[in-house]
Design a protein around this motif. Sequence first.
Motif, PDB file in Angstrom:
ATOM      1  N   ASN A  81     -11.583   3.808   3.186  1.00 47.74           N
ATOM      2  CA  ASN A  81     -10.551   4.696   3.439  1.00 47.74           C
ATOM      3  C   ASN A  81     -10.101   4.623   4.809  1.00 47.74           C
ATOM      4  O   ASN A  81      -9.033   4.904   5.163  1.00 47.74           O
ATOM      5  N   PHE A 124       0.761   4.875  -2.533  1.00 41.00           N
ATOM      6  CA  PHE A 124       0.614   6.353  -2.185  1.00 41.00           C
ATOM      7  C   PHE A 124       2.042   7.004  -2.800  1.00 41.00           C
ATOM      8  O   PHE A 124       1.715   8.181  -3.062  1.00 41.00           O
ATOM      9  N   SER A 125       2.963   6.205  -2.788  1.00 41.98           N
ATOM     10  CA  SER A 125       4.498   7.123  -3.111  1.00 41.98           C
ATOM     11  C   SER A 125       4.682   6.905  -4.494  1.00 41.98           C
ATOM     12  O   SER A 125       5.366   7.851  -4.906  1.00 41.98           O
ATOM     13  N   LEU A 176     -10.704   3.708  -2.241  1.00 37.96           N
ATOM     14  CA  LEU A 176     -10.139   4.847  -1.431  1.00 37.96           C
ATOM     15  C   LEU A 176     -11.218   6.114  -1.519  1.00 37.96           C
ATOM     16  O   LEU A 176     -11.452   6.814  -0.794  1.00 37.96           O
ATOM     17  N   ASP A 177     -11.271   6.456  -2.850  1.00 40.78           N
ATOM     18  CA  ASP A 177     -12.085   7.544  -3.400  1.00 40.78           C
ATOM     19  C   ASP A 177     -13.737   7.443  -3.274  1.00 40.78           C
ATOM     20  O   ASP A 177     -14.142   8.473  -2.953  1.00 40.78           O
ATOM     21  N   ASN A 198      -7.524   2.448  -5.438  1.00 36.97           N
ATOM     22  CA  ASN A 198      -7.580   3.895  -5.550  1.00 36.97           C
ATOM     23  C   ASN A 198      -9.093   4.264  -5.745  1.00 36.97           C
ATOM     24  O   ASN A 198      -9.732   5.041  -5.051  1.00 36.97           O
ATOM     25  N   GLU A 232       0.965  -1.162  -0.031  1.00 39.32           N
ATOM     26  CA  GLU A 232       0.019  -0.035   0.026  1.00 39.32           C
ATOM     27  C   GLU A 232       1.058   1.238  -0.052  1.00 39.32           C
ATOM     28  O   GLU A 232       0.335   2.483  -0.343  1.00 39.32           O
ATOM     29  N   LEU A 233       2.285   1.320   0.654  1.00 38.35           N
ATOM     30  CA  LEU A 233       2.775   2.373   0.586  1.00 38.35           C
ATOM     31  C   LEU A 233       3.139   2.802  -0.809  1.00 38.35           C
ATOM     32  O   LEU A 233       3.375   3.991  -1.056  1.00 38.35           O
ATOM     33  N   TYR A 282      -3.938  -1.350  -8.142  1.00 35.88           N
ATOM     34  CA  TYR A 282      -3.844  -0.028  -7.716  1.00 35.88           C
ATOM     35  C   TYR A 282      -4.933   0.748  -8.255  1.00 35.88           C
ATOM     36  O   TYR A 282      -5.441   1.412  -7.301  1.00 35.88           O
TER      37      TYR A 282
END
Length: 185
Positions: free
Chosen positions: A117, A81-82, A110-111, A107, A77-78, A103
């Motif tokens: 989230n 985001f990165s 998450l949205d 995402n 997961e990192l 991904y």
Amino acid sequence: MIRTNVDFLTYIELLNEKYPNFFLIENYNPKEVILKQQKRYQSLYIIKNGITKCYLSDENGKEFIQEFLGKGMEFGELEVFSGNLSYCSIEAISKVVVYKISYKNYNYLLDNDRLFNRLVIKSMALKIGYKAPRHSFQQSYSIEENILKLKHNYPDYDKIFSKNDIANYLGITIRSLNRTLNGLK
């Protein structure tokens, strides 16, 4: 020692029913590497069953085990985001079953899914919150005290993990581990 996140796993299982095409289920055998350090991936994983180790390898091949991951723990997961290459390698210790999600779908959740989230944020916060005290304890106390703490928290740790993994988790050599174990008998 073995990190779990049952709340997250429970929600992933509900999402898998709601979005059956979002998740793939994959199986891994002991010693099989799921993610390799410094590689690029387009998916991340949530452990359904089994135990993995998350570790960094230095240029000489020496491993430092950051943590052991069990049910409900996610990895990769990192990098979502990165946008970076994978920070660690993940290897199966036991038979492992994971939910794999792209991904793109991650995402999307998450949205569009507030609870998902929130659970992701909580999961990341727990990972961060776990590491500092663990590293502090390992630095501040003797090898004996670290082993006694392991034995107290995980009485069967020596049946689940190899001596090499225990030494790498504690940041010591096998020789130091053996000498300490013999001294504790």
